[in-house]
Design a protein around this motif. Structure first.
Motif, PDB file in Angstrom:
ATOM      1  N   ASP A 158     -63.201  26.275   7.566  1.00 57.55           N
ATOM      2  CA  ASP A 158     -62.897  25.051   8.296  1.00 57.55           C
ATOM      3  C   ASP A 158     -61.749  24.346   7.585  1.00 57.55           C
ATOM      4  O   ASP A 158     -61.786  24.168   6.357  1.00 57.55           O
ATOM      5  CB  ASP A 158     -64.115  24.124   8.354  1.00 57.55           C
ATOM      6  N   VAL A 159     -60.734  23.960   8.349  1.00 64.43           N
ATOM      7  CA  VAL A 159     -59.543  23.327   7.796  1.00 64.43           C
ATOM      8  C   VAL A 159     -59.335  21.980   8.481  1.00 64.43           C
ATOM      9  O   VAL A 159     -59.332  21.901   9.710  1.00 64.43           O
ATOM     10  CB  VAL A 159     -58.291  24.211   8.030  1.00 64.43           C
ATOM     11  N   VAL A 160     -59.165  20.937   7.676  1.00 59.62           N
ATOM     12  CA  VAL A 160     -58.845  19.626   8.240  1.00 59.62           C
ATOM     13  C   VAL A 160     -57.343  19.593   8.509  1.00 59.62           C
ATOM     14  O   VAL A 160     -56.540  19.866   7.611  1.00 59.62           O
ATOM     15  CB  VAL A 160     -59.246  18.481   7.280  1.00 59.62           C
ATOM     16  N   LEU A 161     -56.992  19.297   9.752  1.00 57.96           N
ATOM     17  CA  LEU A 161     -55.594  19.105  10.120  1.00 57.96           C
ATOM     18  C   LEU A 161     -55.369  17.603  10.235  1.00 57.96           C
ATOM     19  O   LEU A 161     -55.754  16.987  11.231  1.00 57.96           O
ATOM     20  CB  LEU A 161     -55.272  19.790  11.454  1.00 57.96           C
ATOM     21  N   PRO A 162     -54.761  17.004   9.224  1.00 56.94           N
ATOM     22  CA  PRO A 162     -54.546  15.555   9.285  1.00 56.94           C
ATOM     23  C   PRO A 162     -53.541  15.192  10.383  1.00 56.94           C
ATOM     24  O   PRO A 162     -52.666  15.987  10.742  1.00 56.94           O
ATOM     25  CB  PRO A 162     -53.960  15.213   7.916  1.00 56.94           C
ATOM     26  N   ARG A 163     -53.675  13.995  10.887  1.00 56.28           N
ATOM     27  CA  ARG A 163     -52.693  13.461  11.826  1.00 56.28           C
ATOM     28  C   ARG A 163     -51.309  13.588  11.187  1.00 56.28           C
ATOM     29  O   ARG A 163     -51.159  13.401   9.979  1.00 56.28           O
ATOM     30  CB  ARG A 163     -53.023  11.979  12.094  1.00 56.28           C
ATOM     31  N   ARG A 164     -50.335  13.995  11.980  1.00 58.85           N
ATOM     32  CA  ARG A 164     -48.941  14.171  11.559  1.00 58.85           C
ATOM     33  C   ARG A 164     -48.721  15.405  10.690  1.00 58.85           C
ATOM     34  O   ARG A 164     -47.713  15.518   9.999  1.00 58.85           O
ATOM     35  CB  ARG A 164     -48.419  12.909  10.859  1.00 58.85           C
ATOM     36  N   SER A 165     -49.655  16.356  10.715  1.00 53.78           N
ATOM     37  CA  SER A 165     -49.463  17.593   9.952  1.00 53.78           C
ATOM     38  C   SER A 165     -48.901  18.689  10.862  1.00 53.78           C
ATOM     39  O   SER A 165     -49.075  18.659  12.073  1.00 53.78           O
ATOM     40  CB  SER A 165     -50.790  18.055   9.341  1.00 53.78           C
ATOM     41  N   LEU A 166     -48.246  19.637  10.238  1.00 55.27           N
ATOM     42  CA  LEU A 166     -47.702  20.804  10.928  1.00 55.27           C
ATOM     43  C   LEU A 166     -48.520  22.018  10.501  1.00 55.27           C
ATOM     44  O   LEU A 166     -48.727  22.245   9.314  1.00 55.27           O
ATOM     45  CB  LEU A 166     -46.235  21.018  10.553  1.00 55.27           C
ATOM     46  N   TYR A 167     -49.000  22.776  11.465  1.00 54.28           N
ATOM     47  CA  TYR A 167     -49.692  24.016  11.137  1.00 54.28           C
ATOM     48  C   TYR A 167     -48.943  25.182  11.779  1.00 54.28           C
ATOM     49  O   TYR A 167     -48.247  25.017  12.769  1.00 54.28           O
ATOM     50  CB  TYR A 167     -51.164  23.993  11.577  1.00 54.28           C
ATOM     51  N   VAL A 168     -49.089  26.352  11.170  1.00 52.39           N
ATOM     52  CA  VAL A 168     -48.447  27.573  11.666  1.00 52.39           C
ATOM     53  C   VAL A 168     -49.503  28.666  11.662  1.00 52.39           C
ATOM     54  O   VAL A 168     -50.219  28.839  10.671  1.00 52.39           O
ATOM     55  CB  VAL A 168     -47.261  27.996  10.765  1.00 52.39           C
ATOM     56  N   MET A 169     -49.583  29.392  12.778  1.00 56.91           N
ATOM     57  CA  MET A 169     -50.527  30.514  12.852  1.00 56.91           C
ATOM     58  C   MET A 169     -49.783  31.767  13.284  1.00 56.91           C
ATOM     59  O   MET A 169     -48.962  31.734  14.183  1.00 56.91           O
ATOM     60  CB  MET A 169     -51.639  30.221  13.861  1.00 56.91           C
ATOM     61  N   GLY A 170     -50.113  32.853  12.626  1.00 48.88           N
ATOM     62  CA  GLY A 170     -49.543  34.145  12.975  1.00 48.88           C
ATOM     63  C   GLY A 170     -50.391  35.249  12.370  1.00 48.88           C
ATOM     64  O   GLY A 170     -51.377  34.998  11.685  1.00 48.88           O
ATOM     65  N   ARG A 171     -50.024  36.457  12.664  1.00 44.89           N
ATOM     66  CA  ARG A 171     -50.682  37.645  12.110  1.00 44.89           C
ATOM     67  C   ARG A 171     -52.193  37.622  12.284  1.00 44.89           C
ATOM     68  O   ARG A 171     -52.701  37.287  13.347  1.00 44.89           O
ATOM     69  CB  ARG A 171     -50.273  37.842  10.660  1.00 44.89           C
ATOM     70  N   ASP A 172     -52.926  37.990  11.237  1.00 46.38           N
ATOM     71  CA  ASP A 172     -54.382  38.110  11.333  1.00 46.38           C
ATOM     72  C   ASP A 172     -55.062  36.819  11.770  1.00 46.38           C
ATOM     73  O   ASP A 172     -56.025  36.854  12.534  1.00 46.38           O
ATOM     74  CB  ASP A 172     -54.978  38.547   9.988  1.00 46.38           C
ATOM     75  N   ILE A 173     -54.603  35.687  11.281  1.00 50.23           N
ATOM     76  CA  ILE A 173     -55.284  34.426  11.580  1.00 50.23           C
ATOM     77  C   ILE A 173     -55.249  34.128  13.078  1.00 50.23           C
ATOM     78  O   ILE A 173     -56.120  33.466  13.608  1.00 50.23           O
ATOM     79  CB  ILE A 173     -54.702  33.257  10.748  1.00 50.23           C
ATOM     80  N   ARG A 174     -54.283  34.682  13.766  1.00 48.37           N
ATOM     81  CA  ARG A 174     -54.137  34.443  15.191  1.00 48.37           C
ATOM     82  C   ARG A 174     -54.760  35.520  16.052  1.00 48.37           C
ATOM     83  O   ARG A 174     -55.244  35.239  17.147  1.00 48.37           O
ATOM     84  CB  ARG A 174     -52.643  34.371  15.507  1.00 48.37           C
ATOM     85  N   TYR A 175     -54.711  36.763  15.574  1.00 53.12           N
ATOM     86  CA  TYR A 175     -55.119  37.884  16.411  1.00 53.12           C
ATOM     87  C   TYR A 175     -56.385  38.605  15.950  1.00 53.12           C
ATOM     88  O   TYR A 175     -56.876  39.473  16.635  1.00 53.12           O
ATOM     89  CB  TYR A 175     -53.972  38.889  16.529  1.00 53.12           C
ATOM     90  N   ARG A 176     -56.917  38.265  14.796  1.00 55.51           N
ATOM     91  CA  ARG A 176     -58.156  38.894  14.332  1.00 55.51           C
ATOM     92  C   ARG A 176     -59.271  37.862  14.138  1.00 55.51           C
ATOM     93  O   ARG A 176     -60.434  38.178  14.281  1.00 55.51           O
ATOM     94  CB  ARG A 176     -57.915  39.671  13.043  1.00 55.51           C
TER      95      ARG A 176
END
Length: 170
Positions: A113-131
């Motif tokens: 579980d990851v807290v995404l604070p207001r005004r944060s930028l996240y990036v998803m790719g590779r395993d985290i997105r497709y597995r």
């Protein structure tokens, strides 16, 4: 650079607030949301989008021309899902506005579980997105004993192009 959530909100709210929250998405993954595609921005907000693109992609030609804006109701959530490769390439980036939230990633017995604070930028790719499945938890959510209350969440997203070597990541 400081992200002006007020400026972004002023630009997208007139269109979003005219729409009702939708109870279900076509793929059944999103509950109580509004969305839109945005082609052009004011100069101030375009500078923010340009910084986002520069931080994540090799340049504007590597990502879709439109920016996807997702407005999640305070009572809404995004169910666990794995992204479809039909609509975008290997990377997605999102700028979380208005409210903190909790994003959960899960594959088998592995859960984070990851807290995404207001005004944060996240990036998803590779395993985290497709597995791993990923989801935005309903409010309130608890991470490491801390309660995260989520209000209305607006996310501004850029996605890589469909032809962007997705199969290399699968």
């Amino acid at each position: 650079a400081v992200v002006s959530t007020q400026s972004t909100g002023r630009e997208v709210d007139p269109k979003l607030l005219r729409r009702k929250y939708v109870k279900g998405h076509w793929d059944a993954a999103i509950v109580l949301f509004r969305e839109m595609e945005k082609q052009s921005w004011t100069a101030e907000n375009q500078a923010t989008i340009d910084q986002m693109v520069a931080a994540v992609f090799n340049g504007p030609s590597d990502c879709q021309a439109t920016t996807h804006v997702l407005d999640l109701s305070p009572d809404g959530h995004i169910k666990p899902h794995i992204d479809s490769i039909k609509f975008c390439g290997a990377l997605v980036s999102g700028l979380s506005l208005l409210s903190d939230c909790v994003m959960r990633f899960e594959m088998g017995e592995h859960r984070v579980d990851v807290v995404l604070p207001r005004r944060s930028l996240y990036v998803m790719g590779r395993d985290i997105r497709y597995r791993y499945t990923h989801e935005i938890l309903a409010s309130p959510a608890c991470v490491n004993g801390e309660v995260v209350e989520r209000g209305r969440r607006v996310t501004v997203m850029k996605r890589s192009l469909e032809h962007d070597h997705v199969n290399e990541f699968l």
